[in-house]
Design a protein around this motif. Structure first.
Motif, PDB file in Angstrom:
ATOM      1  N   ALA A 184       1.640   4.876  -8.100  1.00  0.00           N
ATOM      2  CA  ALA A 184       1.821   3.244  -7.115  1.00  0.00           C
ATOM      3  C   ALA A 184       0.634   4.402  -6.115  1.00  0.00           C
ATOM      4  O   ALA A 184       0.446   3.804  -4.805  1.00  0.00           O
ATOM      5  N   TYR A 185      -0.465   4.850  -6.065  1.00  0.00           N
ATOM      6  CA  TYR A 185      -1.150   5.265  -6.147  1.00  0.00           C
ATOM      7  C   TYR A 185      -2.815   4.255  -6.215  1.00  0.00           C
ATOM      8  O   TYR A 185      -2.969   3.853  -7.193  1.00  0.00           O
ATOM      9  N   VAL A 186      -3.179   4.539  -5.029  1.00  0.00           N
ATOM     10  CA  VAL A 186      -4.891   4.041  -5.118  1.00  0.00           C
ATOM     11  C   VAL A 186      -6.105   5.173  -4.388  1.00  0.00           C
ATOM     12  O   VAL A 186      -5.511   5.844  -3.546  1.00  0.00           O
ATOM     13  N   PHE A 187      -6.798   4.374  -4.979  1.00  0.00           N
ATOM     14  CA  PHE A 187      -7.931   5.248  -5.050  1.00  0.00           C
ATOM     15  C   PHE A 187      -9.077   4.904  -4.742  1.00  0.00           C
ATOM     16  O   PHE A 187      -9.623   4.222  -5.267  1.00  0.00           O
ATOM     17  N   ASP A 188      -9.517   5.504  -3.278  1.00  0.00           N
ATOM     18  CA  ASP A 188     -10.956   4.350  -2.792  1.00  0.00           C
ATOM     19  C   ASP A 188     -11.058   5.789  -1.504  1.00  0.00           C
ATOM     20  O   ASP A 188     -10.504   6.838  -1.270  1.00  0.00           O
ATOM     21  N   SER A 189     -11.651   5.236  -0.751  1.00  0.00           N
ATOM     22  CA  SER A 189     -13.207   6.411   0.158  1.00  0.00           C
ATOM     23  C   SER A 189     -11.643   6.084   1.380  1.00  0.00           C
ATOM     24  O   SER A 189     -12.321   6.820   2.758  1.00  0.00           O
ATOM     25  N   THR A 190     -10.604   5.472   1.964  1.00  0.00           N
ATOM     26  CA  THR A 190     -10.294   5.099   3.060  1.00  0.00           C
ATOM     27  C   THR A 190      -9.568   6.277   3.618  1.00  0.00           C
ATOM     28  O   THR A 190      -8.495   6.850   2.251  1.00  0.00           O
ATOM     29  N   MET A 191      -9.586   6.065   4.657  1.00  0.00           N
ATOM     30  CA  MET A 191      -8.383   7.232   5.105  1.00  0.00           C
ATOM     31  C   MET A 191      -7.589   6.569   5.074  1.00  0.00           C
ATOM     32  O   MET A 191      -5.820   6.908   5.061  1.00  0.00           O
ATOM     33  N   ARG A 192      -6.762   5.327   4.926  1.00  0.00           N
ATOM     34  CA  ARG A 192      -5.108   4.838   4.587  1.00  0.00           C
ATOM     35  C   ARG A 192      -4.688   5.505   3.083  1.00  0.00           C
ATOM     36  O   ARG A 192      -4.022   5.387   3.371  1.00  0.00           O
ATOM     37  N   THR A 193      -5.430   5.232   1.424  1.00  0.00           N
ATOM     38  CA  THR A 193      -5.154   5.853   1.213  1.00  0.00           C
ATOM     39  C   THR A 193      -5.002   6.987   1.178  1.00  0.00           C
ATOM     40  O   THR A 193      -4.129   7.881   0.359  1.00  0.00           O
ATOM     41  N   ALA A 194      -5.599   7.756   1.479  1.00  0.00           N
ATOM     42  CA  ALA A 194      -6.082   9.180   2.206  1.00  0.00           C
ATOM     43  C   ALA A 194      -4.746  10.194   2.334  1.00  0.00           C
ATOM     44  O   ALA A 194      -4.708  11.079   1.652  1.00  0.00           O
ATOM     45  N   ALA A 218       9.876  -0.945  14.740  1.00  0.00           N
ATOM     46  CA  ALA A 218       8.465  -0.109  13.442  1.00  0.00           C
ATOM     47  C   ALA A 218       8.393  -0.356  12.414  1.00  0.00           C
ATOM     48  O   ALA A 218       8.409   0.418  11.356  1.00  0.00           O
ATOM     49  N   ALA A 219       9.568  -1.820  12.109  1.00  0.00           N
ATOM     50  CA  ALA A 219       9.938  -2.074  10.663  1.00  0.00           C
ATOM     51  C   ALA A 219       8.422  -2.319   9.620  1.00  0.00           C
ATOM     52  O   ALA A 219       9.077  -1.817   7.924  1.00  0.00           O
ATOM     53  N   ASP A 220       7.153  -2.430  10.456  1.00  0.00           N
ATOM     54  CA  ASP A 220       6.187  -2.169   9.683  1.00  0.00           C
ATOM     55  C   ASP A 220       5.321  -0.564   9.671  1.00  0.00           C
ATOM     56  O   ASP A 220       4.627  -0.920   8.504  1.00  0.00           O
ATOM     57  N   ALA A 221       5.751   0.019   9.712  1.00  0.00           N
ATOM     58  CA  ALA A 221       5.165   1.795   9.767  1.00  0.00           C
ATOM     59  C   ALA A 221       5.314   1.845   8.678  1.00  0.00           C
ATOM     60  O   ALA A 221       3.971   2.764   8.240  1.00  0.00           O
ATOM     61  N   MET A 222       5.470   1.468   7.527  1.00  0.00           N
ATOM     62  CA  MET A 222       5.559   2.098   6.200  1.00  0.00           C
ATOM     63  C   MET A 222       6.092   0.954   5.383  1.00  0.00           C
ATOM     64  O   MET A 222       7.163   0.172   5.517  1.00  0.00           O
ATOM     65  N   ARG A 223       4.993   0.522   4.110  1.00  0.00           N
ATOM     66  CA  ARG A 223       5.189  -0.335   4.087  1.00  0.00           C
ATOM     67  C   ARG A 223       4.768  -0.673   3.186  1.00  0.00           C
ATOM     68  O   ARG A 223       3.656   0.133   2.552  1.00  0.00           O
ATOM     69  N   TYR A 224       4.510  -1.265   1.803  1.00  0.00           N
ATOM     70  CA  TYR A 224       3.137  -1.678   0.648  1.00  0.00           C
ATOM     71  C   TYR A 224       2.847  -3.635   1.064  1.00  0.00           C
ATOM     72  O   TYR A 224       3.562  -4.213   1.731  1.00  0.00           O
ATOM     73  N   ASP A 225       1.925  -3.233   0.506  1.00  0.00           N
ATOM     74  CA  ASP A 225       0.645  -4.365   0.696  1.00  0.00           C
ATOM     75  C   ASP A 225       0.152  -4.673  -0.200  1.00  0.00           C
ATOM     76  O   ASP A 225       0.106  -3.655  -1.405  1.00  0.00           O
ATOM     77  N   TRP A 226      -0.463  -6.000  -0.766  1.00  0.00           N
ATOM     78  CA  TRP A 226      -1.332  -6.123  -2.398  1.00  0.00           C
ATOM     79  C   TRP A 226      -2.644  -5.579  -1.455  1.00  0.00           C
ATOM     80  O   TRP A 226      -3.305  -6.852  -0.861  1.00  0.00           O
ATOM     81  N   ASP A 227      -3.304  -4.836  -2.206  1.00  0.00           N
ATOM     82  CA  ASP A 227      -4.811  -5.140  -2.431  1.00  0.00           C
ATOM     83  C   ASP A 227      -5.633  -5.843  -3.269  1.00  0.00           C
ATOM     84  O   ASP A 227      -5.570  -5.168  -4.245  1.00  0.00           O
ATOM     85  N   ASP A 228      -5.911  -7.061  -2.767  1.00  0.00           N
ATOM     86  CA  ASP A 228      -7.027  -7.560  -3.684  1.00  0.00           C
ATOM     87  C   ASP A 228      -8.197  -6.998  -4.752  1.00  0.00           C
ATOM     88  O   ASP A 228      -8.480  -7.612  -5.686  1.00  0.00           O
ATOM     89  N   GLN A 229      -8.185  -6.113  -3.586  1.00  0.00           N
ATOM     90  CA  GLN A 229      -9.529  -6.116  -4.861  1.00  0.00           C
ATOM     91  C   GLN A 229      -9.291  -4.849  -5.964  1.00  0.00           C
ATOM     92  O   GLN A 229     -10.068  -4.170  -6.540  1.00  0.00           O
ATOM     93  N   GLN A 230      -8.120  -3.609  -5.423  1.00  0.00           N
ATOM     94  CA  GLN A 230      -7.756  -3.270  -6.267  1.00  0.00           C
ATOM     95  C   GLN A 230      -6.900  -3.980  -7.039  1.00  0.00           C
ATOM     96  O   GLN A 230      -6.754  -3.496  -8.186  1.00  0.00           O
TER      97      GLN A 230
END
Length: 373
Positions: free
Chosen positions: A181-191, A238-250
């Protein structure tokens, strides 16, 4: 009726935790190993990894491609990895759990499987039943998408089933392949996500002793932990504080962790714990053992400070975080296994199990150790 009276002579049987087993998969990586593996050089991300309190995690990562970077994994590959690794880890954790209690596969009457790191249909419970050749009559439940607190939800369901079926064994299996369930890019979000999570599975067995039955066998004759009650708190603001989003680019799901999570959890943890204990007429000072989900160093610190716990109180939580990272739903059971192995729980001791996850939700359970009778 007092808690002791409920355990010894109440109208409803009280389930006991018979045993626990755990398993990991993949390879063990230090934080430095992972930074090298993914060629991370951003100073902010490097600092984030090294400030996590994690020394090692087990992950099932792709090999390096021709250019030296890790090979790309398509959504199909990630789903297949989740199924393969979850089955492997889950079956080993289940086997270890049953062996520890001297139970056989044929004695399992209820199987609850918990996972958030991949969607399977049929669910993991059916696949695990087939893989391990469990009885085809086993009643099943799959808990999907509830995240890091889902072991507690699985325990609540298993507890209810055990009360309705005294003498039969229920098992909860948490299998989280976070590397699927990992996404690898250079953003702090995924880091932030990539700095925390590891692959792991845990299984716990519960049963109610029928009236007039013989002595319980639990981990070598030690006092038996009884699962008394539970309490939860959903923090809807804080219902959206931990969630899955769809990453169109990835082209895949991407998990998001809000930086405010530690403060949100800290601000609400006293309320749910005090409500849990009030139901048994207890104060916090009566609790000897605290088993908290290792969501991250800041989250554990927030729980510890707001509940006025000592560092020793959360020693198992921090040790699991150090050695395995955040194992999502299985983390609290890894901490429970450390307590069992330590052998310090005595008859009459109370303990609190606690986990936090999407919703945002805090789930708790109260246990009391009693002599095997």
């Amino acid at each position: 009726m007092t808690v002791s009276g409920l355990l010894r002579g109440g109208h409803s049987p009280v389930p006991s935790i018979r045993s626990v087993g755990t398993a990991v998969a993949g390879c063990g990586y230090s934080q430095s190993d992972l930074l090298d593996h993914f060629a991370v050089s951003d100073p902010k991300i490097v600092r984030l990894f090294h400030a996590s309190g994690i020394q090692r995690r087990f992950l099932t990562l792709p090999d390096r491609g021709p250019g030296g970077s890790p090979s790309e994994e398509s959504p199909g590959h990630l789903r297949a990895k989740h199924q393969r690794v979850a089955l492997d880890m889950g079956s080993r954790a289940l086997r270890a759990c049953l062996d520890r209690a001297g139970l056989g596969l044929g004695q399992v009457g209820y199987l609850c499987c918990v996972t958030t790191t991949g969607l399977l249909t049929p669910g993991l419970s059916a696949l695990l039943l087939r893989e391990m050749e469990l009885p085809s009559t086993v009643e099943r439940l799959d808990v999907v998408g509830m995240g890091c607190h889902a072991a507690m939800n699985g325990l609540a369901a298993a507890r209810s089933w055990c009360v309705a079926n005294p003498g039969s064994v229920a098992v909860v299996v948490c299998a989280e392949v976070c590397s699927a369930a990992y996404v690898f890019d250079s953003t702090m979000r995924t880091a932030v996500v990539n700095s925390l999570f590891g692959d792991g599975a845990a299984a716990v067995a519960l049963a109610c002793r029928p009236a007039g039955a013989g002595r319980e066998r639990v981990d070598g004759g030690r006092p038996v932990p009884h699962l008394l009650s539970s309490a939860s708190q959903v923090i809807t603001s804080a219902a959206d504080a931990m969630r899955y989003d769809w990453d169109d680019q990835q082209g895949r799901l991407s998990f998001f962790l809000d930086p405010q999570i530690p403060y949100v959890i800290g601000a609400h943890v006293e309320e749910v714990v005090d409500r849990l204990l009030a139901g048994a007429g207890l104060r916090r000072s009566a609790v000897r053992h605290w088993l908290v989900h290792g969501g991250g160093k800041k989250v554990v610190d927030a729980v510890r400070v707001n509940l006025r716990l000592t560092r020793d109180d959360v020693r198992h939580t921090m040790a699991v975080l150090r050695d395995y990272g955040n194992l999502s739903s299985g983390s609290v059971l890894f901490s429970y296994e450390r307590l069992v192995d330590e052998g310090v729980a005595r008859a009459g001791d109370y303990g609190v199990l606690m986990a936090m996850g999407p919703g945002s939700t805090i789930e708790t359970a109260l246990v009391r150790w009693e002599e095997a009778t």
